[in-house]
Design an enzyme around this catalytic site. Sequence first.
Site, PDB file in Angstrom:
ATOM      1  N   ARG A  50       5.113   1.161   6.236  1.00  0.00           N
ATOM      2  CA  ARG A  50       6.345   1.767   5.705  1.00  0.00           C
ATOM      3  C   ARG A  50       7.443   0.733   5.522  1.00  0.00           C
ATOM      4  O   ARG A  50       8.352   0.911   4.709  1.00  0.00           O
ATOM      5  CB  ARG A  50       6.780   2.929   6.602  1.00  0.00           C
ATOM      6  CG  ARG A  50       5.797   4.110   6.518  1.00  0.00           C
ATOM      7  CD  ARG A  50       6.191   5.234   7.439  1.00  0.00           C
ATOM      8  NE  ARG A  50       6.076   4.890   8.831  1.00  0.00           N
ATOM      9  CZ  ARG A  50       4.983   5.090   9.583  1.00  0.00           C
ATOM     10  NH1 ARG A  50       3.916   5.663   9.068  1.00  0.00           N
ATOM     11  NH2 ARG A  50       4.973   4.740  10.845  1.00  0.00           N
TER      12      ARG A  50
ATOM     13  N   GLU B  60      -0.028  -0.047  23.822  1.00  0.00           N
ATOM     14  CA  GLU B  60      -0.158   0.770  25.035  1.00  0.00           C
ATOM     15  C   GLU B  60      -1.485   0.449  25.737  1.00  0.00           C
ATOM     16  O   GLU B  60      -1.538   0.258  26.936  1.00  0.00           O
ATOM     17  CB  GLU B  60      -0.090   2.239  24.630  1.00  0.00           C
ATOM     18  CG  GLU B  60       0.255   3.150  25.761  1.00  0.00           C
ATOM     19  CD  GLU B  60       0.340   4.594  25.282  1.00  0.00           C
ATOM     20  OE1 GLU B  60       0.449   4.815  24.057  1.00  0.00           O
ATOM     21  OE2 GLU B  60       0.274   5.473  26.150  1.00  0.00           O
TER      22      GLU B  60
HETATM   23  P1  AMP Z   1       6.895  -0.291  18.352  1.00  0.00           P
HETATM   24  O1  AMP Z   1       6.124  -1.568  18.188  1.00  0.00           O
HETATM   25  O2  AMP Z   1       6.582   0.439  19.612  1.00  0.00           O
HETATM   26  O3  AMP Z   1       8.390  -0.519  18.168  1.00  0.00           O
HETATM   27  O4  AMP Z   1       6.402   0.693  17.201  1.00  0.00           O
HETATM   28  C1  AMP Z   1       6.916   0.576  15.935  1.00  0.00           C
HETATM   29  C2  AMP Z   1       5.906   0.912  14.852  1.00  0.00           C
HETATM   30  O5  AMP Z   1       5.178   2.096  15.161  1.00  0.00           O
HETATM   31  C3  AMP Z   1       6.627   1.135  13.557  1.00  0.00           C
HETATM   32  O6  AMP Z   1       5.907   0.501  12.503  1.00  0.00           O
HETATM   33  C4  AMP Z   1       6.667   2.648  13.409  1.00  0.00           C
HETATM   34  O7  AMP Z   1       6.455   3.006  12.079  1.00  0.00           O
HETATM   35  C5  AMP Z   1       5.562   3.177  14.323  1.00  0.00           C
HETATM   36  N1  AMP Z   1       6.030   4.272  15.218  1.00  0.00           N
HETATM   37  C6  AMP Z   1       6.157   4.208  16.568  1.00  0.00           C
HETATM   38  N2  AMP Z   1       6.580   5.360  17.096  1.00  0.00           N
HETATM   39  C7  AMP Z   1       6.758   6.203  16.053  1.00  0.00           C
HETATM   40  C8  AMP Z   1       7.213   7.567  15.926  1.00  0.00           C
HETATM   41  N3  AMP Z   1       7.572   8.313  16.989  1.00  0.00           N
HETATM   42  N4  AMP Z   1       7.272   8.105  14.675  1.00  0.00           N
HETATM   43  C9  AMP Z   1       6.921   7.371  13.601  1.00  0.00           C
HETATM   44  N5  AMP Z   1       6.479   6.103  13.653  1.00  0.00           N
HETATM   45  C10 AMP Z   1       6.393   5.504  14.857  1.00  0.00           C
END
Ligand code: AMP
Length: 180
Positions: free
Chosen positions: A63, A100
């Site tokens: 995205r 995770e």
């Molecule tokens: P992080 O590395 O944990 O910051 O996760 C970010 C990535 O995961 C981004 O590319 C987001 O598009 C996706 N992502 C994580 N959590 C969500 C959520 N609750 N809703 C939509 N996309 C998420």
Amino acid sequence: MASLTEKLESVIRTIPDYPKPGIEFRDITTLLGNARAFRRAVDELVQPWAGSKIDKVAGIEARGFILGGAVAHQLSAGFVPIRKKGKLPHETVRIAYSLEYGLDEIEMHRDAIHADERVILVDDLIATGGTAEAAVKLIQQIGAEVVAAVFVIDLPDLGGAPKLEALGVPVRTLVSFAGD
Ligand code: AMP
């Protein structure tokens, strides 16, 4: 009158228990499909850097490609895709980061960003910040400056933004969902 944040929040769709139980998935396809909201979100993301020299916009798969392309156009900058490993055809630089469960890797073309360039990083959402932190490190390792990291959505309870700020990167987000 509704604030910009309220307007953007109203066009983000929430899907409970997707992709697994307990996750509230913040779906921006509804925002992207709304012409006014899409334009306002892009305008607002780039506003602090309008008129300043930005060489490249780096977007995180997938995205971040949609938003990043529009942001790059707006700033008259080039666009650079940061992808999951194995998808880019030319020579790449790669970095591992923790999920995770286990590890994942992202990469970009080695010649996509040069050492003296000013870069803005874009994704739709910052959660734990693990993906964006890896992307920042990848760009900084090349010697380029990450001027800012911008996201439509912040999940502040997961602590992503402070991780990027610890690397010297200012973070800009438009809508915050606390309690996620
Ligand atoms: P992080 O590395 O944990 O910051 O996760 C970010 C990535 O995961 C981004 O590319 C987001 O598009 C996706 N992502 C994580 N959590 C969500 C959520 N609750 N809703 C939509 N996309 C998420």
